[in-house]
Enzyme design. Structure first.
Site, short mmCIF file in Angstrom:
data_model
loop_
_atom_site.label_atom_id
_atom_site.label_comp_id
_atom_site.label_asym_id
_atom_site.label_seq_id
_atom_site.Cartn_x
_atom_site.Cartn_y
_atom_site.Cartn_z
N CYS A 35 0.90 -1.25 0.02
CA CYS A 35 -0.07 0.10 0.06
C CYS A 35 0.89 0.96 -0.11
CB CYS A 35 -0.84 -0.16 1.19
SG CYS A 35 -2.43 0.84 0.90
N HIS A 41 -3.52 -5.55 1.10
CA HIS A 41 -3.05 -5.94 2.33
C HIS A 41 -2.94 -7.26 2.82
CE1 HIS A 41 -2.59 -1.58 3.81
NE2 HIS A 41 -3.62 -1.56 2.85
N GLU A 89 -1.62 -8.81 5.06
CA GLU A 89 -1.26 -8.98 6.51
C GLU A 89 -2.93 -8.82 7.09
OE1 GLU A 89 -0.77 -6.17 5.17
OE2 GLU A 89 -1.13 -4.55 6.16
#
Lengths: 218, 90
Positions: free
Chosen positions: A87, A195, A197
């Site tokens: 990002c 993302h 994560e």
């Protein structure tokens, strides 16, 4: 084997704690790297997490790229060290010239926060080597400036060299050629807008990010 | 000598401009039917202390290329004038 993973913190980063947890889940020993220190502390891999480094003033990543840590990251990348920008981290890497292209405001001018489907287009990169070619992964996006753009010559080169590692199945932001993630010529620097994560637990709605994060420490 | 610099940052030709096209699409609702080619950029002003105008221009040029613009998507038009910008207070 890459085990110690450094997660860079700029003023305005906001995904570094999630990143630490996610990397611990895939067996890494994650630690934070401070933007003001001109070192990568001897880690085996570097992650530049999401957020709004330096408030995104001027352009996302424009000021962060001059942080002392970025000189060390550039040196680490040039020596073949794995570097992943997620990002805002992707925006920082393009501004720093470690990845080609730039990220513009989304087509439609909306901040997008939604699940996205990504197709693994190449497993020949530091972020996709443990994923399955052609697999479709559910990984959320969360950005205003994620519209990947580059000139025609760069795009042709990215295609020819198989450096578009992830594509959106349903392009959410206007990115050229549905690009969600690209790598450098050495395939050790990867940037992506989604993302991974945030796709590491069933509680979060998807565990598809794990295959990507595992690649970093594979 | 002080020179005032005005930098116009514009998206390069061919680069999509979502803000410009959104503005353009809104104009007909206000009755402006003939407006085309709307492009949105940035305007940045500062003063430079330099030996002469060409030195001031060279420095402005360099800082535009390295910092104020992203050459992948943006161009800069640089205007340099002798004297501090009127109203500049910082």
């Amino acid at each position: 084997m890459s085990r110690r993973v450094g997660v860079v913190v700029f003023p305005g980063s906001n995904c570094e704690q999630d990143m630490l947890e996610a990397m611990a889940l895939v067996g890494a020993e994650p630690e934070l790297l401070w933007h003001g220190d001109e070192t990568t502390n001897g880690v085996d891999a570097v992650i530049i997490p999401g957020g709004f480094a330096h408030g995104d003033y001027l352009r996302p990543g424009a000021i962060a790229r001059f942080s002392p840590v970025m000189a060390a990251v550039a040196e680490f990348a040039a020596a073949g060290g794995p570097v992943v920008g997620i990002c805002n981290g992707f925006q920082v890497l393009t501004e720093a010239g470690l990845l080609p292209g730039a990220l513009q405001k989304n087509r439609g001018l909306k901040f997008l926060c939604a699940p996205a489907e990504l197709r693994v287009e190449s497993t020949d990169s530091i972020l996709t080597r443990s994923a399955e070619a052609g697999a479709v992964l559910q990984v959320p996006i969360n950005h205003f400036e994620g519209n990947y753009t580059c000139d025609a010559e760069t795009l042709a080169q990215l295609r020819d060299e198989n450096r578009i590692v992830l594509r959106y199945v349903d392009n959410p932001n206007g990115s050229v050629d549905d690009i969600a993630g690209v790598c450098n010529a050495g395939r050790n620097v990867v940037g992506l807008m989604p993302h991974p994560e945030r796709a590491t637990s069933e509680l979060l709605g998807s565990t598809d990010g794990l295959a990507l994060l595992r690649s970093i420490v594979a | 000598m002080i020179f005032s610099v005005h930098v116009e940052v514009r998206l390069r030709p061919g680069i999509a401009d979502p803000q410009g096209s959104t503005i353009e699409r809104a104009l007909p609702t206000l009755g402006f039917d003939g407006v085309k080619g709307v492009r949105v950029g940035k305007s940045i002003r500062f003063d430079i202390d330099a030996a002469d105008e060409s030195a001031a221009r060279a420095e402005a040029d360099d800082l535009c290329r390295r910092f104020l613009t992203n050459p992948v998507i943006e161009d800069a038009v640089i205007h340099v004038e002798a004297g501090a910008a009127a109203g500049a207070t910082s």
